[in-house]
Structures are given as structure tokens and as C-alpha cells.
Design a protein around this motif. Structure first.
Motif, PDB file in Angstrom:
ATOM      1  N   ARG A 202       0.740  -1.079   0.320  1.00  0.00           N
ATOM      2  CA  ARG A 202      -0.055  -0.039   0.526  1.00  0.00           C
ATOM      3  C   ARG A 202       0.918   1.027   0.105  1.00  0.00           C
ATOM      4  O   ARG A 202       0.322   2.647  -0.408  1.00  0.00           O
ATOM      5  N   VAL A 203       2.226   1.205   0.827  1.00  0.00           N
ATOM      6  CA  VAL A 203       3.017   2.538   1.074  1.00  0.00           C
ATOM      7  C   VAL A 203       4.092   2.340  -0.324  1.00  0.00           C
ATOM      8  O   VAL A 203       5.016   1.379  -0.219  1.00  0.00           O
ATOM      9  N   ARG A 204       4.043   2.893  -1.377  1.00  0.00           N
ATOM     10  CA  ARG A 204       5.191   2.877  -2.622  1.00  0.00           C
ATOM     11  C   ARG A 204       5.837   4.112  -2.615  1.00  0.00           C
ATOM     12  O   ARG A 204       4.710   5.586  -2.666  1.00  0.00           O
ATOM     13  N   LYS A 205       7.609   4.371  -2.746  1.00  0.00           N
ATOM     14  CA  LYS A 205       7.769   5.786  -3.271  1.00  0.00           C
ATOM     15  C   LYS A 205       8.429   5.385  -3.375  1.00  0.00           C
ATOM     16  O   LYS A 205       9.224   4.603  -4.088  1.00  0.00           O
ATOM     17  N   VAL A 206       9.111   6.797  -3.896  1.00  0.00           N
ATOM     18  CA  VAL A 206      10.264   6.813  -5.097  1.00  0.00           C
ATOM     19  C   VAL A 206      11.579   7.739  -5.060  1.00  0.00           C
ATOM     20  O   VAL A 206      10.637   8.997  -4.967  1.00  0.00           O
ATOM     21  N   ILE A 207      12.504   7.394  -4.781  1.00  0.00           N
ATOM     22  CA  ILE A 207      13.648   8.392  -4.247  1.00  0.00           C
ATOM     23  C   ILE A 207      14.450   9.041  -5.036  1.00  0.00           C
ATOM     24  O   ILE A 207      14.890   7.925  -5.715  1.00  0.00           O
ATOM     25  N   LEU A 208      14.179   9.873  -5.963  1.00  0.00           N
ATOM     26  CA  LEU A 208      14.920  10.676  -7.023  1.00  0.00           C
ATOM     27  C   LEU A 208      15.714  11.767  -6.873  1.00  0.00           C
ATOM     28  O   LEU A 208      15.887  12.284  -5.457  1.00  0.00           O
ATOM     29  N   LEU A 209      17.335  11.074  -6.889  1.00  0.00           N
ATOM     30  CA  LEU A 209      18.077  12.162  -6.393  1.00  0.00           C
ATOM     31  C   LEU A 209      19.415  11.806  -8.062  1.00  0.00           C
ATOM     32  O   LEU A 209      19.326  11.723  -8.825  1.00  0.00           O
ATOM     33  N   SER A 210      19.187  13.662  -8.417  1.00  0.00           N
ATOM     34  CA  SER A 210      20.601  14.540  -9.858  1.00  0.00           C
ATOM     35  C   SER A 210      21.295  15.241  -9.611  1.00  0.00           C
ATOM     36  O   SER A 210      20.100  16.275  -8.077  1.00  0.00           O
ATOM     37  N   ALA A 282       9.478   9.188   7.044  1.00  0.00           N
ATOM     38  CA  ALA A 282       8.379   9.515   6.428  1.00  0.00           C
ATOM     39  C   ALA A 282       7.336   8.425   5.560  1.00  0.00           C
ATOM     40  O   ALA A 282       6.533   8.081   5.861  1.00  0.00           O
ATOM     41  N   THR A 283       8.292   7.688   4.704  1.00  0.00           N
ATOM     42  CA  THR A 283       7.680   6.484   3.907  1.00  0.00           C
ATOM     43  C   THR A 283       7.080   5.783   5.368  1.00  0.00           C
ATOM     44  O   THR A 283       6.232   5.106   5.524  1.00  0.00           O
ATOM     45  N   THR A 284       7.336   5.081   6.441  1.00  0.00           N
ATOM     46  CA  THR A 284       7.338   4.411   7.203  1.00  0.00           C
ATOM     47  C   THR A 284       6.344   5.033   8.550  1.00  0.00           C
ATOM     48  O   THR A 284       6.168   3.998   9.749  1.00  0.00           O
ATOM     49  N   THR A 285       6.653   5.822   8.687  1.00  0.00           N
ATOM     50  CA  THR A 285       4.926   6.695   9.190  1.00  0.00           C
ATOM     51  C   THR A 285       3.515   7.114   8.888  1.00  0.00           C
ATOM     52  O   THR A 285       3.081   7.773   9.282  1.00  0.00           O
TER      53      THR A 285
END
Length: 364
Positions: A202-210, A282-285
């Protein structure tokens, strides 16, 4: 909170002044209750500036909700007859920091790291260290994928369940990321999304660094916005992190805005770890998912514009996706409307609702 690039400060200040100017029109307490169809806001149409009324504009604002509260207010509690009827409706959705999910939902975190040539040296080393810190924040049983991109993209860590046995393997793969090639941001996101699509969490996130500009793959702003919208439609938020002052702020901001993610600017490489850890936290809360604000315009009320939010419209109903909420998150919706001002007295403007999956009470 990550610092802002200097050229964004003026825009942020302007937005702050706008919201402040809206709030001073309505200082009366909110109504005591809300109907089952959602709270309604109304405006008063006055004959002239000297007119008075008993209502006092108390129905020009409301507050409702528990795990995620929804506060709304009109920019103008009162409008002059014949003045055009233009005003704003501001909605503020806030996840209550005191709430705690009974059982934290499982997480899939996709880390997308720019490994183009400009990342050489301390920059790639700090990116690797930040990614390792984010993985450390995940619980056993969560899933993580790590994608490195340059001219193309490769999953250095395919979809992997985090456990005592897999953690050393994940860490070794992250430490092996080395800079080479150009910058294909779209390649990295598409590769990460392919792995997220294989998981039902249910909780899905992408963290992008550039640290740079998109010079391979999809490079136009419109095309990258579409990628952000596709992520949002699949329930995936894209958090984007720009390093140093040379990265393309418009591109990274557009990706995060369209997907209901966050955007950070870090002024130096050492700040990366704090941002990665904050996003992993934040993803885990997360306390709510799939949030959507719905605004039903009253008869005769015209929608002028929705500011800086993707939305869809069906007749008099405007729906604005807001995505997930972690503890303490605040998301706003600002809508300009035109109220019919031919009559005098109280005029309905809109009814607002907020729908989401409540992960604290485990219900819709």
C-alpha cells in the motif's frame, strides 16, 4: 527541512502573502458539525460597503476529520453585489502527528540515483552513504529496489525483501555504484516504476537524486510531467532531490508536484543523508493513503482555476488527488471561483470532502 534555492524564495514569499491575505477575511469560529455529504461554505452578498448582517460570515469556513483533518475557508466571507463575485476556496489537509498506525503498513522504497559523470568524487560517495542510511530505516519484511542511471538505467538492487540476510547484499550493491555517462532521468524513473509495479504494497515511494539536467531519454518538461502523473495514478509519490545549484529545478519540481511527492534542494553533498533519512522516516510513518479532495460547486458557481495542482473534473465536481500522508504532513488546495452575485444575502459556494484509506483505524 531542506533549504530552498535563492530564486525560489521570492515565489514562496508571494504564496505566503497570498494565503495570509486570504485568511484575514474569515476569523469567526468554524461551525460545530459537518453534514454526511461534507461541510459547505457560503458567502454573503452585500448591497454596499456600509451593509451589515447578523451572520458574520461564520459559514465561510469549516473544520472536520480525525486522522487527517480538513480545514477550509473562503478568501472573502462577504462580497459586494455587482462586484464580480470572485473569491478563493482554500483547503488544508493535515495528518495528525499524534496518531500512530496500529500495524505499520509494508513499504516498498525505490531509490533512483544519478551516477552520471558529474557525480564523481565526494558527491557519489555521499549519495551512496545516504542510500545506505535510507535502507537502514526500513524494517525487515519491507521491500527496496535501487536503480542507478546515466545514459541508461540499471537495477543494481532488483525488488528485494529486506532481512538480516539481504541487508549486506543490498549494501554491497549500493557501494558498487560508480559514475559514468550522461543523465537519463526518465530512464531511472521508468526502471524503478517497473519494479514497484510488481509489488502490491500500500505504501510505495520513489526517491530520485540528481545533480544535473535531463539530456537523454525524455527531456521535455511536458513529457516528464506526464511521467509524474502516471506515477500518481499508480499511487506512487516521487520525491526528488536536487544537488548543488546546477541541476534543473523545473524538471525535478514538476516530477514531484505531479506525483504528490516532495522536492528538496541540498546546498552541499553532506546534507543528502538527512534528506534521505527524513524521506525514509516519512514513508514508514504513513497514516493515510489514496487521499483525494473533492469540491462540489454550488449551482451557478464557476470554476476559474485550480492553482498548482493536477485535478480532474466531472460537471460541478472537482477532484484533486493528494496521495499519501505521513504524520504531520500538510497539503493545500487553492481554487479560484466566481460566485453569482445578483442576489443579496447568503449564497452557497461549495461543499468539500476528503476521502482516503485510514491506516490508523484501518478503514476507508
Amino acid at each position: 527541512k531542506a533549504p530552498m534555492r535563492p530564486r525560489t524564495v521570492a515565489l514562496a514569499s508571494l504564496a505566503g502573502m497570498l494565503l495570509t491575505s486570504l485568511s484575514v477575511y474569515s476569523l469567526t469560529p468554524p461551525p460545530s458539525g459537518a453534514g454526511s455529504e461534507g461541510p459547505e461554505v457560503t458567502a454573503e452578498i452585500l448591497q454596499d460597503q456600509g451593509s451589515t448582517s447578523q451572520a458574520g460570515g461564520e459559514r465561510s469556513r469549516f473544520s472536520a476529520g480525525k486522522t487527517v483533518t480538513l480545514d477550509g475557508r473562503l478568501g472573502h466571507a462577504r462580497l459586494l453585489r455587482g462586484g464580480g463575485g470572485s473569491t478563493f476556496l482554500l483547503l488544508e489537509a493535515r495528518a495528525q502527528a499524534s496518531e500512530a498506525a496500529r500495524a505499520r503498513p509494508p513499504v516498498h522504497l525505490g531509490l533512483v540515483i544519478d551516477r552520471s559523470g558529474s557525480m564523481a568524487g565526494a558527491r557519489i560517495e555521499n549519495a551512496r552513504r545516504a542510500a545506505l542510511g535510507a535502507v537502514d530505516r526500513l524494517n525487515d519484511g519491507d521491500k527496496v529496489s535501487v536503480v542507478a542511471f546515466d545514459t541508461g538505467a540499471v537495477a543494481v538492487v532488483p525488488m528485494t525483501t529486506v532481512s538480516a540476510g539481504s541487508r549486506p547484499l543490498i549494501a554491497a550493491a549500493i557501494r558498487g555504484i560508480a559514475p559514468v555517462g550522461d543523465t537519463c532521468i526518465s530512464c531511472g524513473i521508468e526502471e524503478a516504476m517497473a519494479h514497484l509495479g510488481q509489488t502490491p504494497e500500500r505504501v510505495r515511494k520513489v526517491i530520485l537524486l540528481s545533480d544535473g539536467d535531463a539530456n537523454r531519454g525524455v527531456t521535455g518538461l511536458a513529457g516528464l510531467r506526464e511521467i509524474g502523473r502516471r506515477a500518481m495514478s499508480r499511487g506512487v509519490g516521487l520525491t526528488t532531490i536536487g544537488v548543488d545549484v546546477e541541476y534543473n529545478e523545473r524538471i525535478l519540481t514538476a516530477l514531484s508536484e505531479e506525483s504528490n511527492g516532495r522536492h528538496y534542494f541540498v546546498e552541499n553533498d553532506a546534507a543528502l543523508a538527512r534528506v534521505f533519512e527524513a524521506e525514509a522516516e516519512a514513508t514508514t510513518t504513513t497514516v493515510a493513503s489514496g487521499a483525494e479532495a473533492s469540491i462540489e460547486l454550488a449551482p451557478g458557481v464557476e470554476l476559474v482555476r485550480v492553482l498548482d495542482r493536477t485535478f480532474r473534473r466531472s460537471g460541478d465536481r472537482v477532484v484533486v488527488p493528494l496521495g499519501e500522508f505521513a504524520k504531520g504532513d500538510v497539503k493545500t488546495v487553492l481554487v479560484e471561483v466566481r460566485v453569482p452575485d445578483g442576489a443579496l444575502g447568503e449564497v452557497p459556494v461549495a461543499r468539500a470532502t476528503l476521502g482516503y484509506r485510514d491506516l490508523v483505524e484501518e478503514r476507508d
